[in-house]
Scaffold this motif. Structure first.
Motif, PDB file in Angstrom:
ATOM      1  N   LEU A  83       0.790  -1.151  -0.089  1.00  0.00           N
ATOM      2  CA  LEU A  83       0.061  -0.120  -0.094  1.00  0.00           C
ATOM      3  C   LEU A  83       1.040   1.233  -0.112  1.00  0.00           C
ATOM      4  CD1 LEU A  83      -3.138  -0.599   2.153  1.00  0.00           C
ATOM      5  CD2 LEU A  83      -2.913   0.204  -0.149  1.00  0.00           C
ATOM      6  N   PRO A  84       1.702   1.220   0.874  1.00  0.00           N
ATOM      7  CA  PRO A  84       2.563   2.715   0.836  1.00  0.00           C
ATOM      8  C   PRO A  84       3.372   2.672  -0.295  1.00  0.00           C
ATOM      9  CG  PRO A  84       3.254   1.229   2.537  1.00  0.00           C
ATOM     10  CD  PRO A  84       2.200   0.769   2.252  1.00  0.00           C
ATOM     11  N   LEU A  85       4.160   1.656  -0.743  1.00  0.00           N
ATOM     12  CA  LEU A  85       5.045   1.797  -1.932  1.00  0.00           C
ATOM     13  C   LEU A  85       4.217   2.193  -3.247  1.00  0.00           C
ATOM     14  CD1 LEU A  85       7.080  -1.632  -1.627  1.00  0.00           C
ATOM     15  CD2 LEU A  85       7.721   0.658  -1.468  1.00  0.00           C
ATOM     16  N   VAL A  86       2.781   1.663  -3.164  1.00  0.00           N
ATOM     17  CA  VAL A  86       2.220   1.915  -4.720  1.00  0.00           C
ATOM     18  C   VAL A  86       1.725   3.348  -4.327  1.00  0.00           C
ATOM     19  CG1 VAL A  86      -0.075   1.651  -5.717  1.00  0.00           C
ATOM     20  CG2 VAL A  86       1.460  -0.298  -5.123  1.00  0.00           C
ATOM     21  N   ALA A  87       1.315   3.883  -3.100  1.00  0.00           N
ATOM     22  CA  ALA A  87       0.882   5.099  -2.897  1.00  0.00           C
ATOM     23  C   ALA A  87       2.007   6.405  -3.248  1.00  0.00           C
ATOM     24  CB  ALA A  87       0.528   5.338  -1.620  1.00  0.00           C
ATOM     25  N   ALA A  88       3.218   6.020  -2.940  1.00  0.00           N
ATOM     26  CA  ALA A  88       4.547   6.560  -2.895  1.00  0.00           C
ATOM     27  C   ALA A  88       4.736   6.778  -4.561  1.00  0.00           C
ATOM     28  CB  ALA A  88       5.526   5.847  -2.205  1.00  0.00           C
ATOM     29  N   ALA A  89       4.647   5.701  -5.336  1.00  0.00           N
ATOM     30  CA  ALA A  89       4.861   6.007  -6.871  1.00  0.00           C
ATOM     31  C   ALA A  89       3.716   7.010  -7.334  1.00  0.00           C
ATOM     32  CB  ALA A  89       4.483   4.542  -7.500  1.00  0.00           C
ATOM     33  N   LEU A  90       2.433   6.728  -6.967  1.00  0.00           N
ATOM     34  CA  LEU A  90       1.504   7.736  -7.552  1.00  0.00           C
ATOM     35  C   LEU A  90       1.584   9.181  -6.933  1.00  0.00           C
ATOM     36  CD1 LEU A  90      -1.777   5.559  -6.609  1.00  0.00           C
ATOM     37  CD2 LEU A  90      -0.732   5.871  -8.804  1.00  0.00           C
ATOM     38  N   CYS A  91       2.237   9.471  -5.619  1.00  0.00           N
ATOM     39  CA  CYS A  91       2.484  10.765  -5.121  1.00  0.00           C
ATOM     40  C   CYS A  91       3.481  11.203  -6.059  1.00  0.00           C
ATOM     41  CB  CYS A  91       2.751  10.700  -3.551  1.00  0.00           C
ATOM     42  SG  CYS A  91       1.375  10.726  -2.784  1.00  0.00           S
ATOM     43  N   GLY A  92       4.507  10.390  -6.554  1.00  0.00           N
ATOM     44  CA  GLY A  92       5.695  10.944  -7.218  1.00  0.00           C
ATOM     45  C   GLY A  92       5.309  11.403  -8.620  1.00  0.00           C
ATOM     46  N   LEU A  93       4.008  10.995  -9.049  1.00  0.00           N
ATOM     47  CA  LEU A  93       3.480  11.342 -10.433  1.00  0.00           C
ATOM     48  C   LEU A  93       2.858  12.696 -10.131  1.00  0.00           C
ATOM     49  CD1 LEU A  93       2.710   7.854 -11.745  1.00  0.00           C
ATOM     50  CD2 LEU A  93       4.742   9.141 -12.337  1.00  0.00           C
ATOM     51  N   MET A  94       2.421  13.148  -9.074  1.00  0.00           N
ATOM     52  CA  MET A  94       1.547  14.211  -8.815  1.00  0.00           C
ATOM     53  C   MET A  94       2.492  15.401  -8.952  1.00  0.00           C
ATOM     54  SD  MET A  94      -0.962  12.737  -5.933  1.00  0.00           S
ATOM     55  CE  MET A  94      -2.082  11.236  -6.228  1.00  0.00           C
ATOM     56  N   ARG A  95       1.674  16.683  -9.097  1.00  0.00           N
ATOM     57  CA  ARG A  95       2.355  17.985  -9.254  1.00  0.00           C
ATOM     58  C   ARG A  95       1.973  18.699  -8.301  1.00  0.00           C
ATOM     59  NH1 ARG A  95       2.590  19.801 -15.651  1.00  0.00           N
ATOM     60  NH2 ARG A  95       3.698  17.817 -16.294  1.00  0.00           N
ATOM     61  N   ARG A  96       0.810  18.772  -7.387  1.00  0.00           N
ATOM     62  CA  ARG A  96       0.271  19.480  -6.303  1.00  0.00           C
ATOM     63  C   ARG A  96       0.227  18.651  -4.955  1.00  0.00           C
ATOM     64  NH1 ARG A  96      -5.095  20.994  -9.154  1.00  0.00           N
ATOM     65  NH2 ARG A  96      -5.615  21.077  -6.740  1.00  0.00           N
ATOM     66  N   GLY A  97       0.580  19.397  -4.071  1.00  0.00           N
ATOM     67  CA  GLY A  97       0.413  18.709  -2.707  1.00  0.00           C
ATOM     68  C   GLY A  97      -0.868  18.424  -2.190  1.00  0.00           C
ATOM     69  N   THR A 118       8.107  24.407  -0.143  1.00  0.00           N
ATOM     70  CA  THR A 118       7.743  25.079  -1.330  1.00  0.00           C
ATOM     71  C   THR A 118       6.500  24.409  -1.957  1.00  0.00           C
ATOM     72  OG1 THR A 118       9.450  24.327  -2.742  1.00  0.00           O
ATOM     73  CG2 THR A 118       9.792  26.457  -1.491  1.00  0.00           C
ATOM     74  N   CYS A 119       5.700  24.569  -2.584  1.00  0.00           N
ATOM     75  CA  CYS A 119       4.617  24.088  -3.250  1.00  0.00           C
ATOM     76  C   CYS A 119       4.970  23.019  -4.303  1.00  0.00           C
ATOM     77  CB  CYS A 119       3.693  25.073  -3.840  1.00  0.00           C
ATOM     78  SG  CYS A 119       2.796  26.186  -2.398  1.00  0.00           S
ATOM     79  N   GLU A 120       6.170  23.345  -5.018  1.00  0.00           N
ATOM     80  CA  GLU A 120       6.434  22.160  -6.069  1.00  0.00           C
ATOM     81  C   GLU A 120       7.072  21.046  -5.448  1.00  0.00           C
ATOM     82  OE1 GLU A 120       9.444  25.762  -5.582  1.00  0.00           O
ATOM     83  OE2 GLU A 120       7.433  25.469  -5.840  1.00  0.00           O
ATOM     84  N   ARG A 121       7.479  21.197  -3.999  1.00  0.00           N
ATOM     85  CA  ARG A 121       8.110  20.121  -3.666  1.00  0.00           C
ATOM     86  C   ARG A 121       6.854  19.215  -2.715  1.00  0.00           C
ATOM     87  NH1 ARG A 121      14.086  22.381  -1.582  1.00  0.00           N
ATOM     88  NH2 ARG A 121      14.628  22.894  -3.973  1.00  0.00           N
ATOM     89  N   GLU A 122       5.990  19.481  -2.383  1.00  0.00           N
ATOM     90  CA  GLU A 122       5.069  19.003  -1.390  1.00  0.00           C
ATOM     91  C   GLU A 122       4.784  17.440  -1.873  1.00  0.00           C
ATOM     92  OE1 GLU A 122       1.727  21.016  -0.329  1.00  0.00           O
ATOM     93  OE2 GLU A 122       2.834  23.188   0.242  1.00  0.00           O
ATOM     94  N   ALA A 123       4.365  17.197  -3.214  1.00  0.00           N
ATOM     95  CA  ALA A 123       4.252  16.146  -3.582  1.00  0.00           C
ATOM     96  C   ALA A 123       5.331  14.890  -3.304  1.00  0.00           C
ATOM     97  CB  ALA A 123       3.522  16.156  -5.012  1.00  0.00           C
ATOM     98  N   TRP A 124       6.537  15.464  -3.838  1.00  0.00           N
ATOM     99  CA  TRP A 124       7.651  14.857  -3.554  1.00  0.00           C
ATOM    100  C   TRP A 124       7.729  14.413  -2.109  1.00  0.00           C
ATOM    101  CZ3 TRP A 124      10.558  11.847  -6.345  1.00  0.00           C
ATOM    102  CH2 TRP A 124      11.978  11.595  -5.960  1.00  0.00           C
ATOM    103  N   PHE A 125       7.403  15.259  -1.194  1.00  0.00           N
ATOM    104  CA  PHE A 125       7.769  14.997   0.180  1.00  0.00           C
ATOM    105  C   PHE A 125       6.900  13.811   0.639  1.00  0.00           C
ATOM    106  CE2 PHE A 125       6.044  15.514   4.551  1.00  0.00           C
ATOM    107  CZ  PHE A 125       7.102  15.830   5.306  1.00  0.00           C
ATOM    108  N   TYR A 126       5.510  13.935   0.176  1.00  0.00           N
ATOM    109  CA  TYR A 126       4.646  12.815   0.643  1.00  0.00           C
ATOM    110  C   TYR A 126       5.071  11.638  -0.029  1.00  0.00           C
ATOM    111  CZ  TYR A 126       1.826  16.520   2.631  1.00  0.00           C
ATOM    112  OH  TYR A 126       1.573  17.457   3.533  1.00  0.00           O
ATOM    113  N   CYS A 127       5.743  11.652  -1.300  1.00  0.00           N
ATOM    114  CA  CYS A 127       6.166  10.623  -2.000  1.00  0.00           C
ATOM    115  C   CYS A 127       7.481   9.789  -0.928  1.00  0.00           C
ATOM    116  CB  CYS A 127       6.637  10.700  -3.159  1.00  0.00           C
ATOM    117  SG  CYS A 127       7.735   9.395  -4.008  1.00  0.00           S
ATOM    118  N   MET A 128       8.329  10.493  -0.493  1.00  0.00           N
ATOM    119  CA  MET A 128       9.429  10.227   0.100  1.00  0.00           C
ATOM    120  C   MET A 128       8.861   9.767   1.590  1.00  0.00           C
ATOM    121  SD  MET A 128      12.523  10.577  -1.403  1.00  0.00           S
ATOM    122  CE  MET A 128      11.407   9.850  -2.940  1.00  0.00           C
TER     123      MET A 128
END
Length: 497
Positions: A15-29, A108-118
């Motif tokens: 679950l968290p691995l798949v969700a991480a991949a999806l968050c990595g594809l998102m542009r908004r937090g 910063t806004c552009e890094r929020e989705a990346w943050f949740y991915c990590m």
């Protein structure tokens, strides 16, 4: 439902691995946070269901890909790691609402989705370390969580966060190298990487190779000790906790070091316990000596630390000493106290760091001299901070008292009265630095710098109050914490030579 129940061990990681991949594809937090929150809320139910099953019918063995262990990777859940899995997932679920406003404020806004991915990768790695029954697979998950953690720390608003992340990367790489060398030695000695199988084969290793077993134990001990920040291998922790984003510090302080401690306990008692004669080696005394040094040295440093976040970071080093003290005592009461403190410290320190995050959210300040009188401006936040701080001291009625009580009983049963007084003495030093902060927050006049401060929004305040309430609850009702920890301690000690 029975088919889903059989897949729960894999689902906890997938679950968290798949969700991480999806968050990595998102542009908004926003969407990334919503997905992360959903996954974080689901995981405690999965972990709780597995722990319940273990308590009812015994350990769970899940063969990945249908490959029967020891030939394939096994996920194995017993009372000990079921306990840890519930803790990790609950901390993530309870603290995640706090991240919504805190992360938006500090990143910063552009890094929020990346943050949740990590974060989701880090969470998957931590859960994987706890659930896997394979020594090399534990190394893989250790690296997944570590690599994600380096990024999370580097996302801090202060430029020094990059240096802190780099320092942690260097130390983490050294620790991982030591660990994998130790696991490799075990494979050479036994021909297996499955922890249960390794434990069964080690007694059959020829006596001439006993030194190789001790060498493997030494490498694994040093590698994991670097990860858990056992004094004096803690140099990476203060900077990492100080300069990481506020929510990251709270999550890591409550989970990352606790998972590393779990792994050390697993190796000491489950893998090596039936082969290595710990009574004939000074391992227990060595661990106790380092634990006591951590309890005093780190606490004394915290007394004179002017930065609130850094003070709590050194406090974490000291509190880790209490947990490892229980490991060194290696009797029923002592080990129970150490295991209980894994939970209690996670709850208390998460509350304290969330309170610091709330202060930073409202004021942008972390220096103690700039925060005088803030208890009058942020009363609910500071009351929660005070409750968790009293828990660190071990005031009766808080969860910290329960941990220290069992550690004191374990020391008494060993005949080591001096340790009882050392536990008391280190608690008094904790009272000094906690009392210094509370005096500054509540008894001083508010400074001009915090004139407009107020308690944070409910999404940040409720998780903080929930953790403070848990600090009191677990100090009164110990059925869940002490009961399960005592069961786990009995099982661990039953396999020791």
């Amino acid at each position: 439902m029975s088919a889903i129940r059989l897949q729960l061990p894999a689902l906890l990681i997938v679950l968290p691995l798949v969700a991480a991949a999806l968050c990595g594809l998102m542009r908004r937090g926003g969407p990334a946070f919503a997905l992360t929150l959903l996954v974080s809320l689901l995981l405690p139910f999965i972990a709780g269901a597995m722990l319940w099953q273990v308590l009812e019918s015994g350990p769970i063995s899940y063969a990945m890909g249908g490959w029967v262990p020891p030939f394939g990777i096994e996920y194995r859940v017993d009372v000990l790691n079921g306990f840890v899995l519930v803790l990790i997932s609950l901390v993530g679920a309870v603290t995640m609402p706090f991240a919504w406003r805190s992360v938006d404020f500090e990143i910063t806004c552009e890094r929020e989705a990346w943050f949740y991915c990590m974060y989701l990768l880090c969470l998957a790695g931590l859960l994987g370390i706890a659930i896997t029954g394979d020594a090399f697979n534990a190394f893989v998950f250790l690296e997944i969580s570590s690599l994600a953690t380096y990024v999370l720390i580097a996302l801090g608003h202060d430029r020094r966060a990059l240096l802190a992340a780099f320092q942690y990367l260097i130390v983490g790489t050294i620790g991982a190298t030591f660990y994998v060398i130790g696991a490799g030695l075990l494979y050479l000695l036994t021909g297996s990487l499955n922890m249960v199988d390794v434990a069964a084969r080690l007694p059959d290793v020829p006596a001439a190779q006993t030194s190789a077993i001790i060498t493997a134990l030494a490498f694994i001990t040093v590698g994991i000790s670097l990860k858990l920040a056992l004094f004096p291998l803690h140099a990476w922790l203060p900077n990492a906790y100080t300069y990481a984003p506020s929510w990251v510090t709270a999550f890591l302080a409550a989970t990352a070091t606790k998972v590393a401690i779990y792994l050390l306990i697993r190796y000491y008692f489950s893998v090596f316990g039936g082969t290595v004669n710990f009574a004939a080696l000074p391992i227990g005394e060595f661990v106790i000596a380092l634990s006591v040094a951590a309890m005093f040295v780190a606490s004394l440093v915290a007394v004179f630390e002017p930065n609130l976040k850094r003070m709590l970071a050194y406090s974490s080093v000291a509190q880790i000493g209490y947990i490892t003290l229980g490991i060194g005592l290696a009797n029923q009461a002592g080990l129970t106290g150490g295991l209980v403190h894994i939970v209690n410290h996670a709850v208390m320190k998460a509350a304290l760091f969330l309170a610091v995050g709330a202060i930073f959210f409202r004021t942008g300040l972390l220096q103690l001299k700039e925060l005088s009188g803030i208890g009058r401006r942020m009363p609910l936040t500071m009351i929660a901070f005070a409750v968790a701080g009293f828990g660190l001291v071990g005031v009766p009625g808080t969860s910290g008292f329960i941990s220290k009580w069992y550690l004191a009983i374990g020391s008494y049963e060993k005949g080591w009265w001096i340790l009882v007084f050392l536990i008391l003495g280190s608690s008094l030093i904790t009272f000094v630095y906690v009392g210094r902060v509370l005096e500054l927050f509540f008894l001083r006049e508010p400074s001009a710098q915090i004139a407009e401060a107020s308690d944070p929004p409910l999404s940040m305040l409720l998780p903080l109050l929930a953790l403070a309430a848990a600090t009191i609850y677990f100090g009164i009702d110990t059925e869940w914490t002490v009961g399960i920890a005592g069961t786990a301690a009995s099982a661990l000690l039953g396999g020791v030579r």
